[in-house]
Design an enzyme around this catalytic site. Structure first.
Site: not given
Length: 271
Positions: A143, A246
């Site tokens: 990520e 998120e």
């Protein structure tokens, strides 16, 4: 419409962690993700998933000493043994939870170190981890994270991540494309979805409003449009992954605050 997974590390903060599974299912989520499962026995987590009809779609491998500020071990010379132990632990949890994806945090560039000098360690660690994960059908995710939220993070851009995939050379290593981080670092988010999703190397999306990381309908990003882009490109290329929510609810830990802020998801599901 994209499939949304509740991030239980951030959503439903008014509940104890194990009670967040039920809260997410009650709001219509069919899948969950979170940062780390390691404070709980895998059997306890698996029981919550089963009781609430939920899939576990993502969690992070151990990041090193999180409370001391570490944000992953993959790029750090001299920490290879600890990295490998962490991957083994993550894969044990993935097997118990039926989770097909594990995010491997890259880590912070140490002071007085050049990022380029860490690259061989990072690549070798991921190659090793990919071989281990492949044995049980697990994909590892990289990520890119913005340097405002995590200053000094090793990996920041989508093009960097995809170049690393080429060098790692393992099909079960993919990119976790967090649109919040992408907007802060690079912008031009819709075109990056169109560029990278058809490659088959994007394993997971995450979303949050920019700049405050609240609900995706708060802030500068037009997520209604981006959801339509994901739908369009997914239909063309056959992508069937998840979009992780998120974000930090704007209402904080107010009872029912997460649920009250889900109007954006109801709208997306009805469109």
């Amino acid at each position: 419409m994209p499939r949304f997974a509740a991030n239980l590390s951030m959503l439903y903060p008014e509940h104890a962690f194990l009670d967040r599974f039920e809260a997410a299912a009650r709001d219509g989520f069919q899948a969950v993700e979170y940062l780390f499962p390691y404070d709980f026995e895998p059997q306890a987590l698996a029981a919550r998933l089963q009781a609430n009809g939920l899939q576990q779609v993502l969690f992070n491998a151990p990041p090193g000493q999180w409370d001391a500020g570490e944000r992953g071990l993959a790029c750090l010379p001299g920490r290879e043994k600890e990295f490998r132990e962490g991957i083994a632990k993550a894969l044990r949890y993935a097997e118990a939870l039926g989770c097909p994806r594990v995010h491997v945090m890259a880590g912070l560039v140490p002071k007085d170190e050049e990022r380029s000098a860490l690259r061989p360690v990072y690549i070798e660690n991921l190659r090793w981890a990919a071989r281990e994960a492949a044995q049980q059908g697990v994909n590892l995710l990289l990520e890119p994270i913005n340097t405002r939220d995590i200053p000094g993070f090793f990996l920041n851009r989508q093009d960097e991540a995809h170049q690393l995939l080429s060098e790692i050379g393992a099909l079960n290593v993919q990119v976790q494309m967090d649109l919040y981080h992408c907007q802060i670092v690079e912008g031009d988010v819709a075109m990056k979805i169109r560029q990278y999703l058809p490659t088959g190397r994007v394993g997971h999306f995450q979303i949050a409003g920019v700049p405050q990381r609240h609900e995706p309908d708060l802030g500068e990003v037009n997520y209604d449009y981006l959801f339509s882009v994901i739908d369009e490109v997914s239909s063309a290329c056959g992508w069937d992954g998840w979009v992780g929510c998120e974000y930090r609810p704007a209402r904080g830990a107010q009872p029912g605050g997460t649920s009250a802020g889900l109007g954006w998801m109801r709208k997306a599901r009805s469109s």
